[in-house]
Design a protein around this motif. Structure first.
Motif, PDB file in Angstrom:
ATOM      1  N   CYS A  58      40.911  90.674  18.678  1.00  0.00           N
ATOM      2  CA  CYS A  58      40.045  89.912  19.602  1.00  0.00           C
ATOM      3  C   CYS A  58      40.319  88.411  19.465  1.00  0.00           C
ATOM      4  O   CYS A  58      40.311  87.687  20.467  1.00  0.00           O
ATOM      5  CB  CYS A  58      38.576  90.206  19.329  1.00  0.00           C
ATOM      6  SG  CYS A  58      38.102  91.857  19.844  1.00  0.00           S
ATOM      7  N   LEU A  59      40.567  87.950  18.242  1.00  0.00           N
ATOM      8  CA  LEU A  59      40.878  86.531  18.049  1.00  0.00           C
ATOM      9  C   LEU A  59      42.165  86.178  18.802  1.00  0.00           C
ATOM     10  O   LEU A  59      42.216  85.172  19.526  1.00  0.00           O
ATOM     11  CB  LEU A  59      41.037  86.224  16.548  1.00  0.00           C
ATOM     12  CG  LEU A  59      41.490  84.805  16.227  1.00  0.00           C
ATOM     13  CD1 LEU A  59      40.422  83.788  16.625  1.00  0.00           C
ATOM     14  CD2 LEU A  59      41.797  84.648  14.730  1.00  0.00           C
ATOM     15  N   ASP A  60      43.189  87.026  18.645  1.00  0.00           N
ATOM     16  CA  ASP A  60      44.463  86.760  19.335  1.00  0.00           C
ATOM     17  C   ASP A  60      44.259  86.685  20.845  1.00  0.00           C
ATOM     18  O   ASP A  60      44.895  85.885  21.529  1.00  0.00           O
ATOM     19  CB  ASP A  60      45.485  87.867  19.002  1.00  0.00           C
ATOM     20  CG  ASP A  60      45.939  87.762  17.544  1.00  0.00           C
ATOM     21  OD1 ASP A  60      45.691  86.698  16.928  1.00  0.00           O
ATOM     22  OD2 ASP A  60      46.499  88.741  17.014  1.00  0.00           O
ATOM     23  N   ALA A  61      43.366  87.540  21.364  1.00  0.00           N
ATOM     24  CA  ALA A  61      43.131  87.566  22.818  1.00  0.00           C
ATOM     25  C   ALA A  61      42.007  86.603  23.226  1.00  0.00           C
ATOM     26  O   ALA A  61      41.623  86.565  24.402  1.00  0.00           O
ATOM     27  CB  ALA A  61      42.777  88.994  23.240  1.00  0.00           C
ATOM     28  N   ARG A  62      41.470  85.853  22.225  1.00  0.00           N
ATOM     29  CA  ARG A  62      40.323  84.938  22.461  1.00  0.00           C
ATOM     30  C   ARG A  62      39.200  85.669  23.211  1.00  0.00           C
ATOM     31  O   ARG A  62      38.629  85.171  24.196  1.00  0.00           O
ATOM     32  CB  ARG A  62      40.751  83.692  23.253  1.00  0.00           C
ATOM     33  CG  ARG A  62      41.783  82.847  22.536  1.00  0.00           C
ATOM     34  CD  ARG A  62      41.167  82.112  21.329  1.00  0.00           C
ATOM     35  NE  ARG A  62      42.094  81.172  20.743  1.00  0.00           N
ATOM     36  CZ  ARG A  62      42.946  81.429  19.747  1.00  0.00           C
ATOM     37  NH1 ARG A  62      42.975  82.653  19.205  1.00  0.00           N
ATOM     38  NH2 ARG A  62      43.759  80.510  19.274  1.00  0.00           N
ATOM     39  N   THR A  63      38.910  86.862  22.693  1.00  0.00           N
ATOM     40  CA  THR A  63      37.853  87.674  23.309  1.00  0.00           C
ATOM     41  C   THR A  63      36.625  87.670  22.409  1.00  0.00           C
ATOM     42  O   THR A  63      36.730  87.899  21.201  1.00  0.00           O
ATOM     43  CB  THR A  63      38.369  89.118  23.512  1.00  0.00           C
ATOM     44  OG1 THR A  63      39.399  89.057  24.502  1.00  0.00           O
ATOM     45  CG2 THR A  63      37.278  90.056  23.981  1.00  0.00           C
ATOM     46  N   THR A 202      26.731  85.372  14.224  1.00  0.00           N
ATOM     47  CA  THR A 202      27.485  84.249  14.795  1.00  0.00           C
ATOM     48  C   THR A 202      28.559  83.714  13.853  1.00  0.00           C
ATOM     49  O   THR A 202      29.355  82.857  14.243  1.00  0.00           O
ATOM     50  CB  THR A 202      26.551  83.063  15.158  1.00  0.00           C
ATOM     51  OG1 THR A 202      25.861  82.658  13.965  1.00  0.00           O
ATOM     52  CG2 THR A 202      25.539  83.449  16.226  1.00  0.00           C
ATOM     53  N   LEU A 203      28.575  84.193  12.603  1.00  0.00           N
ATOM     54  CA  LEU A 203      29.550  83.655  11.646  1.00  0.00           C
ATOM     55  C   LEU A 203      30.515  84.706  11.109  1.00  0.00           C
ATOM     56  O   LEU A 203      31.484  84.355  10.428  1.00  0.00           O
ATOM     57  CB  LEU A 203      28.816  82.988  10.462  1.00  0.00           C
ATOM     58  CG  LEU A 203      27.954  81.770  10.797  1.00  0.00           C
ATOM     59  CD1 LEU A 203      27.251  81.259   9.549  1.00  0.00           C
ATOM     60  CD2 LEU A 203      28.796  80.655  11.428  1.00  0.00           C
ATOM     61  N   GLY A 204      30.264  85.979  11.398  1.00  0.00           N
ATOM     62  CA  GLY A 204      31.140  87.024  10.887  1.00  0.00           C
ATOM     63  C   GLY A 204      30.462  88.370  11.010  1.00  0.00           C
ATOM     64  O   GLY A 204      29.302  88.456  11.437  1.00  0.00           O
ATOM     65  N   VAL A 205      31.195  89.410  10.609  1.00  0.00           N
ATOM     66  CA  VAL A 205      30.634  90.761  10.696  1.00  0.00           C
ATOM     67  C   VAL A 205      30.367  91.260   9.280  1.00  0.00           C
ATOM     68  O   VAL A 205      31.299  91.389   8.474  1.00  0.00           O
ATOM     69  CB  VAL A 205      31.621  91.730  11.392  1.00  0.00           C
ATOM     70  CG1 VAL A 205      30.987  93.110  11.539  1.00  0.00           C
ATOM     71  CG2 VAL A 205      32.073  91.183  12.739  1.00  0.00           C
ATOM     72  N   ILE A 206      29.111  91.506   8.973  1.00  0.00           N
ATOM     73  CA  ILE A 206      28.769  92.081   7.663  1.00  0.00           C
ATOM     74  C   ILE A 206      29.190  93.547   7.704  1.00  0.00           C
ATOM     75  O   ILE A 206      28.802  94.296   8.618  1.00  0.00           O
ATOM     76  CB  ILE A 206      27.249  91.964   7.400  1.00  0.00           C
ATOM     77  CG1 ILE A 206      26.842  90.495   7.288  1.00  0.00           C
ATOM     78  CG2 ILE A 206      26.859  92.745   6.146  1.00  0.00           C
ATOM     79  CD1 ILE A 206      25.341  90.262   7.173  1.00  0.00           C
ATOM     80  N   THR A 207      30.003  93.959   6.723  1.00  0.00           N
ATOM     81  CA  THR A 207      30.445  95.361   6.716  1.00  0.00           C
ATOM     82  C   THR A 207      29.794  96.161   5.584  1.00  0.00           C
ATOM     83  O   THR A 207      29.720  97.385   5.666  1.00  0.00           O
ATOM     84  CB  THR A 207      31.979  95.454   6.608  1.00  0.00           C
ATOM     85  OG1 THR A 207      32.421  94.573   5.578  1.00  0.00           O
ATOM     86  CG2 THR A 207      32.633  95.088   7.926  1.00  0.00           C
ATOM     87  N   ILE A 461      34.498  82.823  18.750  1.00  0.00           N
ATOM     88  CA  ILE A 461      34.550  84.202  19.289  1.00  0.00           C
ATOM     89  C   ILE A 461      33.381  85.060  18.809  1.00  0.00           C
ATOM     90  O   ILE A 461      33.167  86.151  19.313  1.00  0.00           O
ATOM     91  CB  ILE A 461      35.873  84.939  18.920  1.00  0.00           C
ATOM     92  CG1 ILE A 461      36.019  85.091  17.394  1.00  0.00           C
ATOM     93  CG2 ILE A 461      37.085  84.272  19.546  1.00  0.00           C
ATOM     94  CD1 ILE A 461      37.012  86.179  16.989  1.00  0.00           C
ATOM     95  N   MET A 462      32.633  84.577  17.801  1.00  0.00           N
ATOM     96  CA  MET A 462      31.635  85.450  17.187  1.00  0.00           C
ATOM     97  C   MET A 462      30.255  85.237  17.802  1.00  0.00           C
ATOM     98  O   MET A 462      29.601  84.227  17.567  1.00  0.00           O
ATOM     99  CB  MET A 462      31.634  85.170  15.671  1.00  0.00           C
ATOM    100  CG  MET A 462      31.282  86.345  14.791  1.00  0.00           C
ATOM    101  SD  MET A 462      32.120  87.901  15.125  1.00  0.00           S
ATOM    102  CE  MET A 462      33.619  87.696  14.208  1.00  0.00           C
ATOM    103  N   ASN A 463      29.854  86.179  18.599  1.00  0.00           N
ATOM    104  CA  ASN A 463      28.532  86.196  19.246  1.00  0.00           C
ATOM    105  C   ASN A 463      28.168  84.860  19.907  1.00  0.00           C
ATOM    106  O   ASN A 463      27.098  84.279  19.635  1.00  0.00           O
ATOM    107  CB  ASN A 463      27.442  86.616  18.238  1.00  0.00           C
ATOM    108  CG  ASN A 463      26.356  87.442  18.908  1.00  0.00           C
ATOM    109  OD1 ASN A 463      26.434  87.732  20.117  1.00  0.00           O
ATOM    110  ND2 ASN A 463      25.347  87.820  18.170  1.00  0.00           N
TER     111      ASN A 463
END
Ligand SMILES: Cc1cc2nc3c(=O)[nH]c(=O)nc-3n(C[C@H](O)[C@H](O)[C@H](O)COP(=O)(O)OP(=O)(O)OC[C@H]3O[C@@H](n4cnc5c(N)ncnc54)[C@H](O)[C@@H]3O)c2cc1C
Length: 468
Positions: A58-63, A202-207, A461-463
């Protein structure tokens, strides 16, 4: 876009990618159905490695990516926009409890674990995971942490933030921050996990997260108490805290109007007393000692309060079933309001010492400005957190009344600010309060938040469109 979707399909497999309009629908709106988005796709990864690869693609596609857990949030924070270009990253398939370390009093769980399942896993190990809220059968721990959820046991155990020792996070760059430490002491610089807790994705995905466990209580006592006013409820809170200390785990206030809505919309519920009273408190005590001690304590305390006329009546649950029945009066309030029709909601916190003055002052201001409004006032009084909701006057159509939202928000939130409170106690900002917060947070604080966002997520890209 189809190249991106092909790439994502090759990462998560066909079961991890949803693109059909009908299948997308439940992920495209929020629990209150206030926001309706149009996702490009819903991606359901099954591992941290898959999340990292999807984020990189998604980052590469700026999505843009909208992380989503159980989708029970109340601020539209997990709903994509209507552009048809955003990916919903739903974590529900990452639902493994990786480890329970009873001796360390910790549990390591993946973001998509439903909260109730975690409570059960802790109990199986003879421990308590105390986070508890009415949406616990659907909300997920990743969502709970990302909203810094509160709930009904904050008084004793703190917010979600206080229940976390470590995190694993996929950053907007696609890198994985391995912060799954089970340490109660770790003074090695900035406490990075706190950045992600309450960040609403908004800052990352908690896994995954390392969560704190506690001794499992062996006895409980639940009571409903009738009172004249919130002021009397505060006096009772002080008294119970003095007598019971940490054994007090829940102290919930609700008005008689809240009770009437529950009784109207849930036929299986019953009023706790033969007469009706202006306000009620639902109180929960728990103890790691078994036996009847805790119930005897609550009964003697309430008898004394009754004799001194500080309370108007009290009922102590005589069984687990009756305790559940009492709790349902409190837990059904949110849904009962929804059945009644739209109202104007506020999730506010006020210093506990000033809360009854806040209610009296703001109720009066609202009555002056919007004659006949009916207040749905309830909440976690022990935490100074009120759900202070304004319903239409009798005979006014709710959908017409909510046209007053901006004016009523202004009145209520300005009052909150005057009393030194916060306009979002536990639900977050999402898209609902993103603009509103600009009036109440200092420009310095907002600029610091923007700087953090730009540093961690330079491509935004994050939210996007949530919180800031
Ligand atoms: C009936 C009812 C009662 C409720 N009672 C309470 C209550 O007492 N106290 C309270 O605090 N809340 C309450 N809520 C609100 C809601 O349940 C909480 O906010 C809950 O923590 C949201 O969890 P979720 O999994 O549904 O998150 P979602 O709604 O899916 O997402 C919420 C936010 O977290 C982000 N997010 C989700 N998962 C991740 C992840 N893995 N990584 C990064 N970001 C992520 C989303 O982008 C979004 O910003 C209630 C809701 C309902 C419907």
């Amino acid at each position: 876009m189809s190249a991106l979707l092909d790439g994502i399909r090759s990462i998560v497999g066909p079961t991890g990618l949803i693109i059909g309009p009908q299948e997308l629908a439940p992920y495209a709106t929020d629990w209150r159905k206030r926001y309706l988005g149009k996702p490009l796709a819903v991606v359901r990864p099954a591992s941290t490695a898959e999340v990292a690869q999807v984020v990189r693609a998604c980052l590469d596609a700026r999505t843009a990516i909208v992380p989503q857990g159980g989708n029970t949030g109340l601020c539209g924070a997990a709903t994509p926009d209507a552009s048809g270009t955003q990916i919903v990253l739903n974590l529900s398939r990452m639902n493994r409890v990786r480890e329970v370390d009873a001796r360390n009093n910790t549990m390591t769980a993946e973001a998509g674990c439903v909260l109730a399942k975690l409570q059960g896993a802790a109990e199986e190990a003879g421990r308590l995971f105390p986070l508890s809220l009415a949406a616990e059968g659907s909300c997920e721990i990743g969502g709970n942490l990302s909203t810094n959820a509160g709930g009904t046991a904050v008084l004793r155990y703190g917010n979600a933030r206080e229940l976390v020792l470590g995190l694993e996070v996929v950053l907007p760059s696609g890198e994985v921050w391995e912060g799954l430490r089970g340490l109660r002491k770790d003074n090695t610089g900035y406490d990075l996990k706190q950045l992600f807790i309450g960040a609403e994705g908004t800052l990352g995905v908690i896994t995954a997260a390392v969560l704190k466990l506690f001794p499992l209580p062996k006895s409980h006592a639940t009571a409903v108490v009738a009172l004249q006013s919130p002021e009397k409820a505060l006096a009772l809170l002080e008294r119970v805290l003095e007598a019971c200390g940490e054994r007090l785990t829940g102290f919930e206030l609700f008005s008689d109007f809240c009770l009437s809505l529950v009784l109207k919309h849930f036929s299986e519920t019953a009023a706790p007393f033969p007469h009706r009273f202006p306000h009620y408190v639902l109180m929960e005590l728990s103890d790691t000692q078994s036996g009847e001690g805790i119930r005897a304590l609550i009964e003697s305390m309430l008898e004394a309060a009754l004799e001194e006329k500080n309370i108007l009546d009290a009922a102590v649950a005589q069984s687990e079933t009756q305790s559940r029945t009492f709790w349902s009066l409190r837990e059904f309030i949110s849904e009962a309001q929804a059945h009644e029709g739209s109202n104007i909601k506020h999730d506010v916190s006020i210093p506990i010492s000033r809360i009854s003055e806040f209610i009296a002052t703001t109720d009066a201001e609202l009555e002056r400005a919007h004659r006949g409004v009916r207040m749905v006032t309830f909440g976690h009084l022990g935490d100074g957190n009120l759900h202070y909701n304004v319903s239409a006057p009798e005979g006014v159509v709710p959908d017409v009344f909510v046209k007053n939202t901006a004016a009523i928000n202004r009145l209520v939130h300005d009052s909150v600010a005057r009393f030194g409170g916060s306009i979002s106690a536990e639900h977050g900002l999402g898209q609902l309060k993103r603009e509103e917060i600009r009036r109440y947070k200092s420009s310095l604080e907002l600029e610091l938040m923007r700087k953090i966002k730009r540093t961690v997520d330079p491509h935004g890209i994050m939210n996007p469109g949530k919180v800031l």
